[in-house]
Design a protein around this motif. Structure first.
Motif, PDB file in Angstrom:
ATOM      1  N   LEU A 124       2.643   0.784   0.120  1.00 54.54           N
ATOM      2  CA  LEU A 124       1.723   0.176   1.083  1.00 54.54           C
ATOM      3  C   LEU A 124       1.992   0.758   2.461  1.00 54.54           C
ATOM      4  O   LEU A 124       3.105   0.756   2.948  1.00 54.54           O
ATOM      5  CB  LEU A 124       1.925  -1.340   1.094  1.00 54.54           C
ATOM      6  N   ASP A 125       0.958   1.233   2.998  1.00 52.80           N
ATOM      7  CA  ASP A 125       1.091   1.883   4.293  1.00 52.80           C
ATOM      8  C   ASP A 125       0.884   0.838   5.382  1.00 52.80           C
ATOM      9  O   ASP A 125      -0.180   0.215   5.446  1.00 52.80           O
ATOM     10  CB  ASP A 125       0.037   2.984   4.389  1.00 52.80           C
ATOM     11  N   THR A 126       1.897   0.644   6.140  1.00 52.43           N
ATOM     12  CA  THR A 126       1.730  -0.384   7.158  1.00 52.43           C
ATOM     13  C   THR A 126       1.136   0.174   8.441  1.00 52.43           C
ATOM     14  O   THR A 126       0.842  -0.548   9.362  1.00 52.43           O
ATOM     15  CB  THR A 126       3.073  -1.048   7.478  1.00 52.43           C
ATOM     16  N   ALA A 127       0.974   1.470   8.419  1.00 60.06           N
ATOM     17  CA  ALA A 127       0.371   2.036   9.627  1.00 60.06           C
ATOM     18  C   ALA A 127      -1.105   1.692   9.681  1.00 60.06           C
ATOM     19  O   ALA A 127      -1.749   1.536   8.648  1.00 60.06           O
ATOM     20  CB  ALA A 127       0.547   3.551   9.621  1.00 60.06           C
ATOM     21  N   ASP A 159      -0.646  -5.680  -5.005  1.00 63.25           N
ATOM     22  CA  ASP A 159       0.452  -6.118  -4.166  1.00 63.25           C
ATOM     23  C   ASP A 159       0.942  -7.445  -4.716  1.00 63.25           C
ATOM     24  O   ASP A 159       0.188  -8.416  -4.782  1.00 63.25           O
ATOM     25  CB  ASP A 159      -0.059  -6.256  -2.727  1.00 63.25           C
ATOM     26  N   ARG A 161      -7.454  -3.237  -1.322  1.00 64.77           N
ATOM     27  CA  ARG A 161      -6.353  -4.185  -1.236  1.00 64.77           C
ATOM     28  C   ARG A 161      -5.408  -3.813  -0.105  1.00 64.77           C
ATOM     29  O   ARG A 161      -4.909  -4.674   0.617  1.00 64.77           O
ATOM     30  CB  ARG A 161      -5.610  -4.237  -2.561  1.00 64.77           C
ATOM     31  N   GLU A 213       0.399 -10.525  -2.619  1.00 65.13           N
ATOM     32  CA  GLU A 213      -0.953 -11.061  -2.558  1.00 65.13           C
ATOM     33  C   GLU A 213      -1.184 -12.060  -3.685  1.00 65.13           C
ATOM     34  O   GLU A 213      -1.754 -13.133  -3.494  1.00 65.13           O
ATOM     35  CB  GLU A 213      -1.949  -9.912  -2.667  1.00 65.13           C
ATOM     36  N   MET A 272       3.283  -1.056  -4.735  1.00 66.31           N
ATOM     37  CA  MET A 272       2.277  -1.757  -5.539  1.00 66.31           C
ATOM     38  C   MET A 272       2.620  -1.591  -7.011  1.00 66.31           C
ATOM     39  O   MET A 272       3.102  -0.538  -7.427  1.00 66.31           O
ATOM     40  CB  MET A 272       0.887  -1.183  -5.258  1.00 66.31           C
ATOM     41  N   PRO A 280      -3.266  -1.170  -9.519  1.00 60.68           N
ATOM     42  CA  PRO A 280      -2.188  -1.368  -8.535  1.00 60.68           C
ATOM     43  C   PRO A 280      -2.482  -2.598  -7.680  1.00 60.68           C
ATOM     44  O   PRO A 280      -3.559  -2.732  -7.096  1.00 60.68           O
ATOM     45  CB  PRO A 280      -2.219  -0.086  -7.697  1.00 60.68           C
ATOM     46  N   VAL A 285      -7.021  -4.790   3.099  1.00 60.13           N
ATOM     47  CA  VAL A 285      -7.021  -6.247   3.253  1.00 60.13           C
ATOM     48  C   VAL A 285      -5.645  -6.704   3.688  1.00 60.13           C
ATOM     49  O   VAL A 285      -5.498  -7.554   4.567  1.00 60.13           O
ATOM     50  CB  VAL A 285      -7.423  -6.917   1.914  1.00 60.13           C
ATOM     51  N   ARG A 286      -4.636  -6.107   3.056  1.00 54.62           N
ATOM     52  CA  ARG A 286      -3.273  -6.488   3.406  1.00 54.62           C
ATOM     53  C   ARG A 286      -2.987  -6.187   4.868  1.00 54.62           C
ATOM     54  O   ARG A 286      -2.415  -6.994   5.605  1.00 54.62           O
ATOM     55  CB  ARG A 286      -2.304  -5.738   2.499  1.00 54.62           C
ATOM     56  N   GLN A 287      -3.403  -5.023   5.276  1.00 54.37           N
ATOM     57  CA  GLN A 287      -3.184  -4.627   6.666  1.00 54.37           C
ATOM     58  C   GLN A 287      -3.906  -5.568   7.628  1.00 54.37           C
ATOM     59  O   GLN A 287      -3.338  -5.994   8.640  1.00 54.37           O
ATOM     60  CB  GLN A 287      -3.673  -3.194   6.878  1.00 54.37           C
TER      61      GLN A 287
END
Lengths: 907, 240
Positions: free
Chosen positions: A903-906, A752, B195, A755, A783, A750, B198-200
């Protein structure tokens, strides 16, 4: 065989030339036979002497099997010669030593000595007879010296038996004798031989001692000697003839003779065939064995049928043709004569009739008729002694439709018919009188005969006669007849009924036989039609197996070569598996292009009989047949039918193969075309940057003093830039190679997408230096299962492409969004776009939308690689032109995995 | 920096590469020891070089094998590995075996020098850590655990901070996924979690998390925090 050497125009006939060529060709070994009139003349001795001489001359000569029988002088000659040890075989508790054929083959001498050509090998050997071993050795290019007595030669078998009253069991076919390159007659006068016998120098098997005295009488020996001399002379004569023909030396050619020998169930038929062979050889003519199938022949016993089949086979073995014709309404003599006329026969051989005079009166004598009708054709009527039973063990040939079980139904119908006739006659009697009553019965009888054959109609005859007598002839209701007129009428009725039955039944039998034949032809025709329509190899094989099994009532397997060996490809019934013996026989049949297995000369212990399938181009496979009935599988006719089927099948297989070959060569041509396009392109793409690098570096070195700093910096920049381009191109080549080889296995995980977009942009930084890049990536995309390295390369290639095809200063936009079950990524440029015609092809290898040198090198592969990688990750990629303004847009669609990681933005 | 020039051991079987490295490195003030094969390399280790540049494609001893052997003898010496394109697996393995960084052939001299400096600095940093790390507009105070971007403090979760700290401690060096996972978690082996973090982290400290300036992706290998002296790579990239 001899006839084929003749040629009217006195050119060297093809067969003669072939034979001469074969002689010279070193691939077949040469056979030298030492012939003697009787045992003890010194054949082995002579052979050994010559062997030693050869060895002295430097030839590589070994002894395969040499029988010295303890004689000291012979043994002494054996010293110094390499002897191949024999193979020991166990049979019924006995140990027997046979020549180790495989060891000789492995040893590969130039010449091998094989004594006693007519010897029968012990069971378990590869071949049942030693002369077959010799055949194989010759086929493998090894020369052979061998010995044989004159009485072992097949065609002389009965003559010798007549002379000596000793029938020799072990025979050698004439074909082997004729194959010999050289024949050496070891001759001894009868007196000398008898002398030797007395001195004990002659080996005699224990069993023969009783017949010994008679055998070794001077009269016998002289006769045998003459026979040996004459046969050797014949052979020399043939060789001379062949030589003359090969060199087109005109000579007194024999006239166009053709010999026909009539074969019947008579036990002497075999002798006739052998006589025919001798005559044919003498006249250098071909011979044919003809058997006329009559109504009577349909009633032959199994034994008689066997005998005929054997005789026909013998004819073929001796080099003649074996033909069976159906007898029609005509007599045998008529059939023979018409066949003779149709085939330009000049001489007919027939056996002297052994039938009784009565039989001849009733049925006519074939011989007499033949003599009378033959016209210009000579007829040889051969008297032969009634030879004792053939010592060859009885075989049962598979009878055509074995005796059907007794069916009472026709007889019941017969009686019913008679009953019906009786009723009718009774009704009609007041009107027509008793004279016509019998005609009514006759009608019924003939009807039964036509419908059910002879026996039921005879039964009807008997019943009708009785009825006629009982119910109609006065005194009625008794079996006596008072009026002599009526007696006559009754008797005549009976006779007429029988005759009518006979003919009606015969008509029926003929019809049945004809139907059978028509059916066979129909089946063959249908088969050939089916084969013509079939496209794949498997279908051809299945159709063949099925048809063969159907028509010959055997089990069939078809084997074709694969990977250097031979493999079962089809069979009917389909479950058959081959055991080891069968596999060996199949392989042998394939390698040697000859029959092997059950009923043949090689590996007769196998379950099936294997026959090679041939086309004009050579053998293409092997067919194996088997049935549960014991004994040989096929009559000569069935064998011919099988050949016909196999021929058709072989042609169909060849056709399918040729079509495949054609396809393959087309594809190969196409591949070649692509390959040369590839090479041209690569060559260009490699040379262009290299030219720039070399040029710039060279200028830097040579013109250093003349260049300004700015110019130097420029040239250096060129060197670096072009080197990097070259690097990218080589990388593309490697990727392409990996894709082609199927070696791309994505290592997905998985990821992103954003990225990877970022890292691709970073990597392409230098290329995109003069462009504006806009990112419009959707937030919160799931992802995706991607291989980061591969996907980065995909994006890199597309970005590279966009940069190449759009002017500096323009914008390259990257967008991503979610659509249904996929995530889409789009890269757009503001260049000229893709020509409409090329939109489909743009992902093909080395496809360039714009031709010419202004295109920067290395564009050919990038998009093809992108597609390859995207598809490897189960995505799609497409190209199109922008609708809002000129420019290209590439869209990648990737599936969202089932268990998507959002993707958890928290924090 | 010490007065005596640092010794660099260059292990490569190609004479042109060795020549290039000798010229380039000596110009930077390094002393260059050359080894054409693994055996010579092992012998020259006795001279205690400060850094080893190792080509993975050596003729006699497999590059990775040699790497293992060097680590076996001299634990601490920084090693920068030269590898070919497409060999991600080889690079990861080399890094996991103890190499400090890698450079892909063909390489530019500047790239190699930057990586070498990063590896050397790290070495030195171990012996004397500076409390506040700065690169670009990012500053990280390792003592007080304060992260600032453009002088604005950024709030990070504990895990995010850990991640940043590890990156800072190895600033300039590439860190494999496995290494980072090992540092941050005990039991996880799935790189995708990494990943995500890293994104966060990027979203918090980068101006454009899709085109990061600080936390750089080494595709297929791991991540690298941009070291202070590294020039920005790439051309002009505009932001939306």
């Amino acid at each position: 065989m001899s006839d084929q050497r003749r040629d009217q125009n006195q050119r060297p006939s093809p067969e003669a030339l072939l034979e001469a060529a074969r002689r010279e060709e070193s691939s077949t070994g040469q056979l030298k036979i030492f012939v003697g009139a009787a045992p003890g003349v010194g054949k082995t001795y002579e052979m050994l002497q010559q062997a030693r001489a050869r060895k002295q001359d430097g030839y590589d000569i070994v002894a395969g099997v040499v029988e010295t029988h303890g004689r000291k002088e012979t043994q002494a000659l054996l010293d110094g010669l390499e002897i191949i040890p024999r193979k020991r075989l166990e049979y019924k508790g006995q140990s027997l030593d046979e020549m180790d054929l495989d060891a000789v083959i492995a040893r590969r001498p130039q010449i091998v000595l094989v004594d006693e050509l007519a010897h029968t090998n012990a069971p378990g050997s590869r071949h049942p007879k030693r002369y077959l071993d010799v055949d194989e050795l010759l086929d493998r290019g090894i020369d052979v010296y061998t010995t044989v007595n004159i009485q072992h030669i097949e065609s002389l078998n009965d003559v010798v038996a007549q002379i000596t009253h000793v029938r020799v069991r072990e025979t050698v076919p004439d074909s082997v004798f004729d194959r010999a390159h050289a024949i050496e007659l070891v001759d001894l006068t009868p007196d000398d031989l008898i002398e030797r016998l007395k001195e004990g120098k002659v080996y005699v098997p224990k069993q023969a001692e009783r017949a010994l005295e008679h055998y070794f009488s001077p009269g016998n020996l002289t006769a045998l000697r003459e026979l040996a001399l004459r046969r050797t002379a014949e052979r020399v004569d043939e060789q001379l003839l062949s030589h003359m023909q090969a060199h087109a030396i005109p000579g007194p050619w024999a006239a166009g003779e053709r010999i026909l020998v009539c074969v019947s169930e008579d036990p002497r038929a075999a002798g006739l065939v052998r006589y025919a062979k001798r005559l044919a050889d003498r006249l250098h003519a071909p011979f044919t064995a003809l058997c006329v199938e009559t109504r009577r022949s349909l009633q032959w016993s199994e034994e008689e049928r066997d005998r005929v089949a054997d005789t026909m086979r013998l004819a073929e073995a001796l080099g003649g043709e074996a033909i069976t014709v159906p007898g029609g309404d005509r007599s045998i003599a008529d059939e023979v004569v018409s066949f003779a006329h149709a085939n330009n026969v000049t001489q007919i051989i027939i056996g002297k009739s052994s039938r009784s005079r009565w039989f001849e009166i009733l049925h006519g004598s074939v011989v007499h008729e033949l003599v009378r009708r033959s016209g210009n054709i000579s007829v040889h009527v051969i008297a032969g002694e009634e030879l004792k039973r053939d010592p060859i063990p009885r075989k049962t040939v598979r009878a055509a439709e074995g005796a059907a079980p007794f069916d009472p139904w026709p007889y019941a119908v017969a009686l019913l018919a008679v009953g019906a006739a009786l009723a009718v006659a009774h009704a009609l009697q007041p009107f027509f009188g008793i004279e016509n009553v019998d005609l009514v019965f006759l009608t019924a009888i003939v009807g039964v005969a036509v419908r059910y054959g002879l026996l039921p109609s005879l039964a009807a005859t008997v019943a009708a006669s009785l009825c006629y007598n009982y119910f109609f002839l006065p005194p009625i209701y008794t079996f006596t007849i008072t009026d002599p007129n009526n007696v006559a009428a009754f008797v005549l009725f009976a006779i007429v009924a029988v005759i009518a039955s006979h003919f009606a039944a015969r008509g029926r039998t003929r019809t049945v036989a004809a139907h059978e034949r028509v059916r066979t032809v129909e089946l063959l025709y249908a088969f050939s039609r089916k084969l013509a329509g079939v496209g794949t190899l498997d279908d051809v094989l299945w159709a063949t197996a099925y048809q063969t099994a159907l028509m010959l009532k055997v089990r069939v397997v078809l084997l074709l070569p694969e990977d250097g060996s031979i493999v079962v490809k089809a069979g009917y019934p389909p479950e058959d598996i081959l055991d080891d013996a069968d596999v060996a026989a199949a392989k042998w049949a394939w390698l040697n292009d000859r029959a092997a297995g059950r009923g043949s000369d090689t590996l007769p212990g196998a379950k099936r009989l294997f026959l090679p399938m041939r086309t004009g181009r050579g053998a293409i496979g092997v067919v194996g047949i088997d049935s549960d009935k014991p004994g040989p599988l096929l009559t000569p006719d069935q064998r011919r039918l099988l050949d016909a089927l196999m021929d058709q099948s072989a042609v169909a297989i060849e056709r399918v193969r040729l079509v495949e070959d054609l396809d393959r060569s087309k594809r190969a041509a196409e591949t070649d075309r692509l390959r040369s396009a590839l090479l041209t392109s690569i060559s260009h793409d490699l040379k262009t940057p290299l030219a720039a690098i070399l040029g710039s570096a060279g200028a830097l070195r040579d013109l250093s003093s003349a260049l300004s700093d700015g110019e130097k910096a420029d040239l250096l920049a060129t060197v670096i830039e072009e080197s990097e381009r070259l690097n990218r191109f080589i990388a593309n080549l490697l990727d392409m190679t990996k894709l082609e080889a199927g070696a791309v296995v994505p290592n997905t995980a998985p990821h992103d997408v954003g990225e990877i977009v970022g890292s691709a942009l970073r990597r392409a930084g230098k290329i995109l230096a003069r462009h504006q890049v806009e990112l419009q990536l959707a937030a919160g995309l799931p992802m995706l299962e991607l291989d980061a390295v591969l996907f980065e390369q995909v994006l890199f290639n597309i970005l590279d492409n966009a940069a190449k095809y759009s002017s500096p200063g323009t914008t390259i936009r990257v967008q991503s969004w979610r659509e249904d079950a996929s995530v889409c990524l789009r890269i757009m440029d503001e260049g000229e776009g893709i020509p409409a015609a090329d939109v489909e092809n743009i992902f093909d290898k080395f496809y360039r939308a714009q031709k010419g040198d202004q295109v920067r090198a290395g564009t050919g592969l990038g998009l093809a690689i992108s597609r390859g990688f995207v598809e490897a990750m189960h995505g799609t990629i497409s190209a199109a032109n922008r609708t809002d303004r000129p420019g290209a847009v590439f869209t990648i669609r990737l599936p969202i995995p089932a268990k998507a990681e959002w993707l958890d933005t928290a924090a | 920096m010490s007065a005596a020039p640092l010794k660099i051991l260059v292990v490569d079987d190609e004479p042109p590469i060795r020549k290039l490295l000798r010229m380039g490195l000596s110009k930077q003030g390094y002393e260059v020891l050359e080894a054409p094969n693994g055996k010579t390399a092992l012998d020259l280790l006795a001279e205690k070089p400060a850094l080893v540049v190792l080509d993975l494609g050596l003729p006699d001893i497999q590059g990775l094998e040699l790497l293992r052997m060097i680590r076996g003898r001299n634990e601490g010496v920084p090693i920068v590995v030269l590898s070919s394109r497409g060999d991600e697996v080889g690079k990861v393995e080399a890094l996991d075996l103890g190499a400090d960084d890698y450079v892909t052939k063909p390489f530019g001299m500047d790239e190699l020098l930057a990586r070498m400096r990063a590896a050397l600095r790290h070495q030195l940093q171990v012996h004397g850590e500076r409390p506040v790390f700065r690169t670009g507009e990012l500053s990280v105070d390792l003592v007080r655990r304060i992260v600032k971007v453009r002088d604005q403090e950024v709030k990070l979760s504990p895990k995010e901070y850990e991640l940043l700290r590890v990156l800072v401690q190895h600033a300039g060096k590439v860190l494999t996924h496995r290494f980072l996972l090992g540092e941050l978690w005990d039991d996880l082996t799935d790189a995708q979690y990494l990943r995500v973090y890293v994104r966060q982290l990027r979203q918090k400290i980068e101006a454009d998390h899709e085109q990061p300036q600080y936390i750089l992706t080494e595709t297929g290998i791991g991540y690298r925090l941009r070291a202070p002296e590294l020039r920005a790579e790439g051309g002009t990239i505009s932001f939306k």
